[in-house]
Design a protein around this motif. Structure first.
Motif, mmCIF file in Angstrom:
data_model
loop_
_atom_site.group_PDB
_atom_site.id
_atom_site.type_symbol
_atom_site.label_atom_id
_atom_site.label_comp_id
_atom_site.label_asym_id
_atom_site.label_seq_id
_atom_site.Cartn_x
_atom_site.Cartn_y
_atom_site.Cartn_z
ATOM 1 N N ALA A 127 59.238 34.161 31.848
ATOM 2 C CA ALA A 127 59.974 35.289 32.419
ATOM 3 C C ALA A 127 60.822 35.929 31.328
ATOM 4 O O ALA A 127 61.353 35.240 30.452
ATOM 5 C CB ALA A 127 60.866 34.828 33.569
ATOM 6 N N ALA A 128 60.933 37.233 31.377
ATOM 7 C CA ALA A 128 61.892 37.961 30.542
ATOM 8 C C ALA A 128 63.124 38.191 31.395
ATOM 9 O O ALA A 128 63.018 38.689 32.526
ATOM 10 C CB ALA A 128 61.303 39.279 30.079
ATOM 11 N N VAL A 129 64.294 37.838 30.894
ATOM 12 C CA VAL A 129 65.503 37.848 31.703
ATOM 13 C C VAL A 129 66.618 38.619 31.002
ATOM 14 O O VAL A 129 66.730 38.613 29.772
ATOM 15 C CB VAL A 129 65.975 36.413 32.025
ATOM 16 C CG1 VAL A 129 64.941 35.682 32.863
ATOM 17 C CG2 VAL A 129 66.259 35.620 30.746
ATOM 18 N N LEU A 130 67.455 39.275 31.820
ATOM 19 C CA LEU A 130 68.641 39.975 31.333
ATOM 20 C C LEU A 130 69.868 39.376 31.994
ATOM 21 O O LEU A 130 69.866 39.071 33.186
ATOM 22 C CB LEU A 130 68.565 41.472 31.651
ATOM 23 C CG LEU A 130 67.378 42.256 31.090
ATOM 24 C CD1 LEU A 130 67.493 43.729 31.469
ATOM 25 C CD2 LEU A 130 67.273 42.095 29.578
ATOM 26 N N GLU A 131 70.933 39.243 31.216
ATOM 27 C CA GLU A 131 72.169 38.663 31.728
ATOM 28 C C GLU A 131 72.952 39.681 32.559
ATOM 29 O O GLU A 131 72.627 40.869 32.594
ATOM 30 C CB GLU A 131 73.015 38.172 30.552
ATOM 31 C CG GLU A 131 72.353 37.044 29.775
ATOM 32 C CD GLU A 131 73.002 36.799 28.428
ATOM 33 O OE1 GLU A 131 73.619 35.722 28.281
ATOM 34 O OE2 GLU A 131 72.901 37.672 27.545
ATOM 35 N N ARG A 132 73.989 39.189 33.226
ATOM 36 C CA ARG A 132 74.830 40.038 34.053
ATOM 37 C C ARG A 132 75.572 41.079 33.218
ATOM 38 O O ARG A 132 75.616 41.005 31.993
ATOM 39 C CB ARG A 132 75.849 39.184 34.826
ATOM 40 C CG ARG A 132 75.224 38.319 35.896
ATOM 41 C CD ARG A 132 74.711 39.158 37.063
ATOM 42 N NE ARG A 132 74.006 38.361 38.055
ATOM 43 C CZ ARG A 132 73.298 38.868 39.048
ATOM 44 N NH1 ARG A 132 73.188 40.177 39.186
ATOM 45 N NH2 ARG A 132 72.677 38.066 39.900
ATOM 46 N N ASP A 133 76.169 42.034 33.924
ATOM 47 C CA ASP A 133 76.920 43.131 33.317
ATOM 48 C C ASP A 133 76.000 44.031 32.498
ATOM 49 O O ASP A 133 76.196 44.240 31.298
ATOM 50 C CB ASP A 133 78.073 42.608 32.453
ATOM 51 C CG ASP A 133 79.072 41.800 33.259
ATOM 52 O OD1 ASP A 133 79.339 42.173 34.417
ATOM 53 O OD2 ASP A 133 79.570 40.792 32.732
ATOM 54 N N LEU A 134 74.989 44.554 33.180
ATOM 55 C CA LEU A 134 74.064 45.480 32.541
ATOM 56 C C LEU A 134 74.807 46.739 32.087
ATOM 57 O O LEU A 134 75.791 47.127 32.681
ATOM 58 C CB LEU A 134 72.959 45.864 33.531
ATOM 59 C CG LEU A 134 72.052 44.746 34.034
ATOM 60 C CD1 LEU A 134 71.084 45.298 35.078
ATOM 61 C CD2 LEU A 134 71.289 44.106 32.896
#
Length: 403
Positions: free
Chosen positions: A147-154
Motif C-alpha cells: 500500500a502507498a500511504v500518506l500521514e495525517r495533516d494533508l
C-alpha cells in the motif's frame, strides 16, 4: 469535537462527486417508485463527496512485485461475509479483492474551519482480516501486497510503501511539493501523486458561500500539479498543472487518475467525455479511443475488453443495470444492481444493490450491500447491508484491487 452541520453540508455539496484512491464516488442511483414503471429523480446529496478527479470507475490494477506474497484465497474463488458490515474479514471474488475500506466524517476546527477525515481499514494479508489504521489516505497496488500511504495533516511531503503482510512501512519516498493523494499505476510500478498547497479536504471560514440560504465554510482550490514516481528507484518527476479557476463552488480535492494503459493521466472535466487527459509532463492530450466506452465515461470494460458496464435502467420493481457491447454500444444484457463497481472476471461483476424488500424511494434505497452478480442474473451476497443514512459516519466505502 462534534462536526458543524453547516460545514458538513458544505463538504457534501461543494465538490463534484468523487472517491478516494481507485474507486468511484458512491453515486446513489435513482430507483423507480415501486409498482410504477418510471424512474425517480433522486436529489439527495451524495454523502461526503470529495476528490473531483476520481468520480470514475474502479481502476483495477495489474501486477505488483513489492512486499511479501499476500495470503488470500485462490483468486478464482469467492470470500463472502454477508453477515458483516463493515467487513471484518476478507471480501473477494474472482480477480478482485476489497483491499481496504474507509468511513468518513467532518471534524470542526477551533478556528471555524473544518476538515473531512477518512478512517481507513486496511487488509492484513497475514490474517485475512481488516485492521484500522491512522493513515490519512492510501492506495493498494495490484497483487494486494503493498500500500502507498500518506500521514495525517494533508498535504504531506513523503509517501510510505507499506507491506500488507506486516503492516510496516518498508520505505519512504520524499517529495519537494506536498501531496494529498496517491495511486498506483495499472502495472503497479509507478505512483501518481497529486500535489496541493492546502489540505484538499479542508473547509475554510474565510472562503464562505451560500448554501440553503445560509453562509457556510467553503473549500479552496490549491492543486499545483502531479508527480509520477518510479516505485523501484523513488525518482519523482513533477508536472505543473494547477486547478482551473471556477466561478461555481467546487471541491478542493481535484485529484488526477491514470488512464487504463498508464500512458496518460486525467482529471474530471465538464466536457462531453467527462475527462480531460494529459501526458506525463502535464501537456493536454485528446482522449484515447479505448478511453471512450460506448456507455459513457464511467463505463468499466470487462477483462477481455468485449463488454462495458452501463447505467442503472431499473423500472417498476426491477433493480438492474445494463451491460453493453464495447464496440457497438448495443445492450448485451441487464444484471441485478444499482451500481456496477468492477469485473470479477469476464462473466461476473461486483455491484452495490439495495435490499429488494426496502427499496422504495425515501425508505431504503441506499441500504445496500456488495453482491457478486453474473451475466446470467445469479447473485451471491458478499457483505452485509450498509445503513440507509448516507450521512452516517459508519457508512463504509470499499477500495477494490486486482489480486
Amino acid at each position: 469535537m462534534a462536526p458543524d452541520p453547516h460545514a458538513r453540508a458544505a463538504f457534501e455539496t461543494s465538490s463534484p462527486a468523487a472517491r478516494p484512491a481507485a474507486a468511484p464516488a458512491e453515486r446513489p442511483q435513482p430507483l423507480p417508485r415501486r409498482r410504477k414503471a418510471r424512474r425517480l429523480v433522486v436529489t439527495v446529496a451524495v454523502a461526503l463527496v470529495v476528490a473531483a478527479g476520481t468520480a470514475v470507475p474502479l481502476a483495477l490494477r495489474g501486477g505488483d512485485t513489492h512486499g511479501q506474497p499476500a495470503r488470500v484465497p485462490d483468486a478464482t474463488g469467492v470470500a463472502a461475509h454477508p453477515d458483516q458490515s463493515p467487513p471484518r474479514e476478507l471480501i473477494a471474488a474472482g480477480g478482485v479483492a476489497v483491499s481496504a475500506y474507509y468511513t468518513a466524517k467532518l471534524v470542526r476546527q477551533p478556528d471555524g474551519n473544518a476538515i473531512g477525515t477518512y478512517e481507513w481499514s486496511l487488509l492484513d494479508t497475514a490474517t485475512g482480516r481488516y485492521r484500522k489504521t491512522d493513515w490519512a489516505w492510501l492506495d493498494v497496488a495490484p497483487g494486494t501486497r503493498t500500500a502507498a500511504v500518506l500521514e495525517r495533516d494533508l498535504p504531506v511531503g513523503r509517501i510510505g510503501l507499506l507491506n500488507l503482510a506486516t503492516g510496516k512501512v518498508q520505505r519512504w519516498i520524499k517529495v519537494d511539493r506536498s501531496v494529498g493523494s496517491v495511486r498506483f499505476s495499472p502495472d503497479g510500478k509507478r505512483l501518481l501523486a497529486t500535489a496541493y498547497r492546502l489540505n484538499p479536504d479542508g473547509l475554510f471560514k474565510d472562503a464562505p458561500y451560500r448554501l440553503n440560504g445560509e453562509t457556510v465554510p467553503g473549500s479552496k482550490q490549491s492543486r499545483t500539479g502531479f508527480y509520477v514516481i518510479d516505485v523501484a528507484s523513488g525518482r519523482a518527476d513533477f508536472a505543473e498543472r494547477p486547478a482551473e479557476k471556477s466561478a461555481a463552488p467546487v471541491g478542493g480535492r481535484q485529484d488526477f487518475s491514470w488512464s487504463r494503459d498508464g500512458e496518460l493521466v486525467w482529471e474530471a472535466g465538464g466536457n462531453s467525455a467527462g475527462r480531460i487527459y494529459y501526458d506525463l509532463t502535464g501537456k493536454r492530450k485528446p482522449a484515447p479511443d479505448e478511453e471512450a466506452p460506448a456507455s459513457g465515461p464511467e463505463g468499466i470494460r470487462s477483462p477481455d475488453g468485449t463488454l462495458v458496464t452501463g447505467a442503472f435502467v431499473g423500472e417498476g420493481d426491477d433493480i438492474v443495470s445494463e451491460i453493453r457491447k464495447a464496440k457497438t454500444g448495443e445492450r448485451a444484457t441487464v444484471v441485478p444492481g444499482q451500481q456496477l463497481l468492477a469485473w470479477a472476471d469476464n462473466s461476473h461483476l461486483i455491484a452495490w444493490r439495495c435490499d429488494p424488500g426496502q427499496c422504495s424511494p425515501g425508505k431504503g434505497e441506499f441500504r445496500n450491500r456488495l453482491l457478486l452478480v453474473g451475466l446470467d442474473g445469479k447473485t451471491t451476497p458478499l457483505s452485509g447491508f450498509r445503513t440507509a443514512n448516507l450521512q452516517d459516519e459508519g457508512r463504509w466505502t470499499p477500495l477494490l484491487t486486482r489480486r
